[in-house]
Design a protein around this motif. Structure first.
Motif, short mmCIF file in Angstrom:
data_model
loop_
_atom_site.label_atom_id
_atom_site.label_comp_id
_atom_site.label_asym_id
_atom_site.label_seq_id
_atom_site.Cartn_x
_atom_site.Cartn_y
_atom_site.Cartn_z
N GLU A 97 0.87 -1.17 0.00
CA GLU A 97 0.00 0.00 0.00
C GLU A 97 0.91 1.22 0.00
N ARG A 98 0.69 2.14 -0.95
CA ARG A 98 1.51 3.35 -1.05
C ARG A 98 0.63 4.55 -0.75
N TYR A 99 1.10 5.41 0.16
CA TYR A 99 0.38 6.61 0.54
C TYR A 99 1.26 7.83 0.28
N TYR A 100 0.77 8.72 -0.54
CA TYR A 100 1.53 9.92 -0.89
C TYR A 100 1.49 10.92 0.25
N LEU A 101 2.68 11.41 0.65
CA LEU A 101 2.79 12.43 1.69
C LEU A 101 2.96 13.82 1.09
N CYS A 102 4.04 14.03 0.34
CA CYS A 102 4.31 15.36 -0.22
C CYS A 102 5.49 15.30 -1.18
N SER A 103 5.67 16.40 -1.91
CA SER A 103 6.87 16.62 -2.72
C SER A 103 7.56 17.85 -2.15
N LEU A 104 8.85 17.73 -1.90
CA LEU A 104 9.58 18.78 -1.22
C LEU A 104 11.06 18.71 -1.61
N LEU A 105 11.64 19.84 -1.99
CA LEU A 105 13.07 19.95 -2.28
C LEU A 105 13.56 18.91 -3.29
N GLY A 106 12.78 18.70 -4.35
CA GLY A 106 13.17 17.76 -5.39
C GLY A 106 13.04 16.29 -5.01
N ARG A 107 12.26 16.03 -3.97
CA ARG A 107 12.03 14.65 -3.51
C ARG A 107 10.53 14.43 -3.36
N ARG A 108 10.10 13.20 -3.52
CA ARG A 108 8.70 12.82 -3.31
C ARG A 108 8.67 11.81 -2.16
N PHE A 109 7.77 12.02 -1.20
CA PHE A 109 7.71 11.23 0.03
C PHE A 109 6.41 10.42 0.12
N TYR A 110 6.53 9.20 0.64
CA TYR A 110 5.39 8.28 0.78
C TYR A 110 5.51 7.50 2.09
N LEU A 111 4.37 6.99 2.54
CA LEU A 111 4.36 5.91 3.52
C LEU A 111 4.08 4.64 2.74
N HIS A 112 4.81 3.58 3.04
CA HIS A 112 4.57 2.27 2.43
C HIS A 112 4.18 1.29 3.53
N ARG A 113 3.15 0.52 3.28
CA ARG A 113 2.78 -0.58 4.17
C ARG A 113 2.92 -1.86 3.35
N PHE A 114 3.84 -2.71 3.76
CA PHE A 114 4.07 -3.97 3.05
C PHE A 114 3.04 -5.01 3.47
N LEU A 115 2.45 -5.64 2.48
CA LEU A 115 1.49 -6.72 2.73
C LEU A 115 2.17 -8.07 2.60
N GLY A 116 3.40 -8.07 2.19
CA GLY A 116 4.21 -9.27 2.00
C GLY A 116 5.42 -8.88 1.18
N GLY A 117 6.15 -9.87 0.71
CA GLY A 117 7.29 -9.60 -0.16
C GLY A 117 6.82 -9.32 -1.57
N ASP A 118 7.77 -8.90 -2.43
CA ASP A 118 7.44 -8.71 -3.84
C ASP A 118 6.93 -10.03 -4.39
#
Length: 173
Positions: A30-51
């Motif tokens: 699960e990917r949750y977008y936080l913000c874009s700041l100083l040439g970077r994009r930030f997210y929270l990731h919740r892993f449901l398992g491995g790739d």
């Protein structure tokens, strides 16, 4: 730790949500977008398992990073010998736990093999993409790189439902 996980659920319920799936449409992140700041994009990731894809993959940015907030995972990594050579790569494994920092440069190939339940990371990457996203495909004649064509585009978060309204989001356990 349980209280911190509840805070992550609360925060993510108000953020744009995207479910990442493997080649068999099985959700693993699960990917949750936080913000874009100083040439970077930030997210929270919740892993449901491995790739769920068993192949190593790259990231399309010059640099991406993850700070493990909770849980942990086993990761396989390899470096390309040359930009277009995906053969004879030495694959190594490492176990990362909460508090670990993971840096994934553009030349790195990796795969999350196994993630503990409730593994959350703060993930960020440089903007823009500098290469296609894809997987190493093993064939009898040697390995090759296959571009990953799926996705919702770089601005998916502008159209995505909030976590609490995301029908595919898995409930807090």
């Amino acid at each position: 730790m349980l209280k911190f996980t509840r805070i992550l659920y609360f925060v993510s319920s108000h953020l744009p949500c995207k479910i990442i799936r493997g080649d068999k449409e099985h959700p693993y992140l699960e990917r949750y977008y936080l913000c874009s700041l100083l040439g970077r994009r930030f997210y929270l990731h919740r892993f449901l398992g491995g790739d769920v894809d068993e192949s190593l993959h790259n990231h399309p940015w010059k640099q991406s990073n993850a700070l493990l907030l909770t849980g942990g995972y086993l990761e396989y990594t390899a470096e390309r010998n040359t930009p277009d050579n995906y053969n004879n790569m030495a694959v190594t494994s490492r176990q990362l736990k909460a508090g670990s920092f993971n840096r994934i440069d553009s030349e790195c190939l990796h795969r999350i093999v196994e993630a503990k339940p409730e593994t959350w990371t703060l993930f960020w990457h440089t903007i823009p993409r500098i290469q296609p996203w894809g997987f190493v495909v093993e064939e009898e004649r040697g390995n090759r790189f296959e571009e990953y064509a799926k996705g919702r585009g770089p601005d998916w978060y502008k159209r995505a439902p909030r976590g609490k309204h995301c029908p595919e989001r898995l409930a807090y356990r």
